[in-house]
Design an enzyme around this catalytic site. Structure first.
Site, PDB file in Angstrom:
ATOM      1  N   TYR A  45       0.205 -14.398  57.517  1.00 28.94           N
ATOM      2  CA  TYR A  45      -0.110 -12.262  58.500  1.00 28.94           C
ATOM      3  C   TYR A  45       0.686 -11.560  58.110  1.00 28.94           C
ATOM      4  O   TYR A  45       1.454 -11.254  56.860  1.00 28.94           O
ATOM      5  CB  TYR A  45       0.461 -12.333  60.412  1.00 28.94           C
ATOM      6  CG  TYR A  45       0.342 -13.822  61.599  1.00 28.94           C
ATOM      7  CD1 TYR A  45      -1.205 -14.184  61.036  1.00 28.94           C
ATOM      8  CD2 TYR A  45       1.077 -13.919  62.039  1.00 28.94           C
ATOM      9  CE1 TYR A  45      -1.585 -14.787  62.195  1.00 28.94           C
ATOM     10  CE2 TYR A  45       0.124 -15.362  63.217  1.00 28.94           C
ATOM     11  CZ  TYR A  45      -0.876 -15.410  63.021  1.00 28.94           C
ATOM     12  OH  TYR A  45      -1.712 -16.136  63.989  1.00 28.94           O
ATOM     13  N   SER A  46       0.155 -10.211  58.269  1.00 32.95           N
ATOM     14  CA  SER A  46       0.356  -9.192  57.326  1.00 32.95           C
ATOM     15  C   SER A  46       2.431  -9.313  57.078  1.00 32.95           C
ATOM     16  O   SER A  46       2.874  -8.927  56.071  1.00 32.95           O
ATOM     17  CB  SER A  46      -0.319  -7.885  58.159  1.00 32.95           C
ATOM     18  OG  SER A  46       0.202  -7.467  58.902  1.00 32.95           O
ATOM     19  N   GLU A  47       2.979  -9.526  58.445  1.00 30.29           N
ATOM     20  CA  GLU A  47       3.703  -9.751  58.479  1.00 30.29           C
ATOM     21  C   GLU A  47       4.920 -10.618  59.690  1.00 30.29           C
ATOM     22  O   GLU A  47       4.543 -11.396  60.393  1.00 30.29           O
ATOM     23  CB  GLU A  47       5.368  -7.996  59.185  1.00 30.29           C
ATOM     24  CG  GLU A  47       4.434  -7.187  58.704  1.00 30.29           C
ATOM     25  CD  GLU A  47       4.961  -6.813  57.603  1.00 30.29           C
ATOM     26  OE1 GLU A  47       5.729  -7.550  56.760  1.00 30.29           O
ATOM     27  OE2 GLU A  47       4.434  -5.614  56.941  1.00 30.29           O
ATOM     28  N   THR A  48       5.832 -11.319  59.040  1.00 31.53           N
ATOM     29  CA  THR A  48       6.866 -12.484  59.979  1.00 31.53           C
ATOM     30  C   THR A  48       7.764 -11.229  60.172  1.00 31.53           C
ATOM     31  O   THR A  48       8.826 -11.384  59.208  1.00 31.53           O
ATOM     32  CB  THR A  48       7.300 -13.759  59.960  1.00 31.53           C
ATOM     33  OG1 THR A  48       5.883 -13.873  59.732  1.00 31.53           O
ATOM     34  CG2 THR A  48       7.244 -14.207  59.983  1.00 31.53           C
ATOM     35  N   CYS A  74       8.832  -3.098  60.644  1.00 30.02           N
ATOM     36  CA  CYS A  74       7.328  -3.221  60.708  1.00 30.02           C
ATOM     37  C   CYS A  74       7.791  -2.998  61.749  1.00 30.02           C
ATOM     38  O   CYS A  74       7.817  -3.895  62.656  1.00 30.02           O
ATOM     39  CB  CYS A  74       7.381  -5.128  59.957  1.00 30.02           C
ATOM     40  SG  CYS A  74       5.711  -5.234  61.321  1.00 30.02           S
TER      41      CYS A  74
END
Length: 279
Positions: A45-48, A74
């Site tokens: 994903y774009s962020e974790t 984020c």
């Protein structure tokens, strides 16, 4: 790390197929930086988000990794993490200690989280950077809405903000990935906040995110906070405005973000729901 409990939530949507997916690791105390980067790349994903320390009284140390690098803050992963905590412990208020500073987050009984960003600030976008940015986006200066001048805004991470005159220009996003990534890395920009103003309080937005290893972020809380600071700084909205952002429809993942500005508050509030993703 085979026993690591990795949760998956869709933020800024009540539907798991909408909004922006985020990975959430609620117990990352034993993970190294390399471990967290590896997990983020595996999740894809774009962020974790990783909760690396619990300091008591709802205060948690939280770090955020894209598949390629750590980012200071984020928004959508903050919302996802707060809702994941509320799903286990009930509604409440937390303070996330991020690389950008302390971010209070409140979650209600409807899985709706509201974060308050660090203090927002806005700066001029250098003419050379604007030219390079337009070239990478394959846009012309005539595409830009002169009522919303280009700027760089910060509310935990840096985002250049460009406004276009038509929704179609936003829909036709087709940028030069290597060129935009190189420019963003050079300038320390996290995403590029591209906006079209439907009216004073409603915007459609898109956020290229090549520095994170994805073409586009489907719903971007940090950029939403930066946009709120931009609108306030340029006196484009009143001091106690509520601004609604639509994002992700062009990717087939529609999401909704609410930005709230309060008089005397240096930060910007960003609200949205989050739901678990099965799997």
């Amino acid at each position: 790390m085979t026993d690591l409990d990795i949760l998956r939530y869709a933020a800024f949507s009540a539907d798991p197929s909408g909004g922006n997916p985020a990975g959430v690791v609620l117990d990352a105390a034993a993970l190294s930086d390399a471990d967290m980067l590896s997990v983020a790349a595996e999740v894809g994903y774009s962020e974790t988000a990783f909760v690396t320390e619990r300091r008591g009284d709802g205060v948690l140390r939280v770090r955020y990794f894209s598949p390629l690098a750590e980012v200071p803050f984020c928004g959508h992963a903050t919302v996802a993490t707060a809702v994941a905590l509320a799903d286990r412990h009930g509604p409440g208020t937390y303070v996330f200690v991020t690389n950008a500073g302390e971010v209070p987050v409140t979650v209600d009984e409807h899985r709706r989280a509201t974060l308050t960003s660090v203090g927002a600030r806005v700066a001029e976008l250098a003419e050379d950077d604007l030219t390079a940015l337009l070239t990478a986006l394959r846009w012309a200066r005539s595409d830009l809405d002169t009522a919303l001048p280009p700027r760089v805004a910060y509310a935990g991470a840096y985002h250049p903000i460009l406004a276009v005159t038509t929704r179609q220009r936003l829909a036709d996003l087709d940028y030069d990935v290597p060129a935009l990534k190189a420019l963003m890395e050079l300038r320390g920009w996290t995403t590029v906040q591209l906006v079209w103003r439907e009216d004073e309080h409603h915007f459609d937005v898109r956020d290229p995110f090549p520095v994170g290893g994805v073409y586009e972020d489907p719903a971007t809380g940090a950029a939403a906070a930066a946009l709120g600071g931009y609108l306030r700084d340029l006196w484009l909205v009143e001091g106690d405005a509520v601004i609604e952002l639509s994002q992700g429809a062009d990717l087939g993942r529609p999401g909704h973000l609410t930005v709230t500005l309060l008089p005397g508050e240096a930060g910007v509030r960003v609200s949205g729901t989050a739901v678990p993703i099965a799997g």
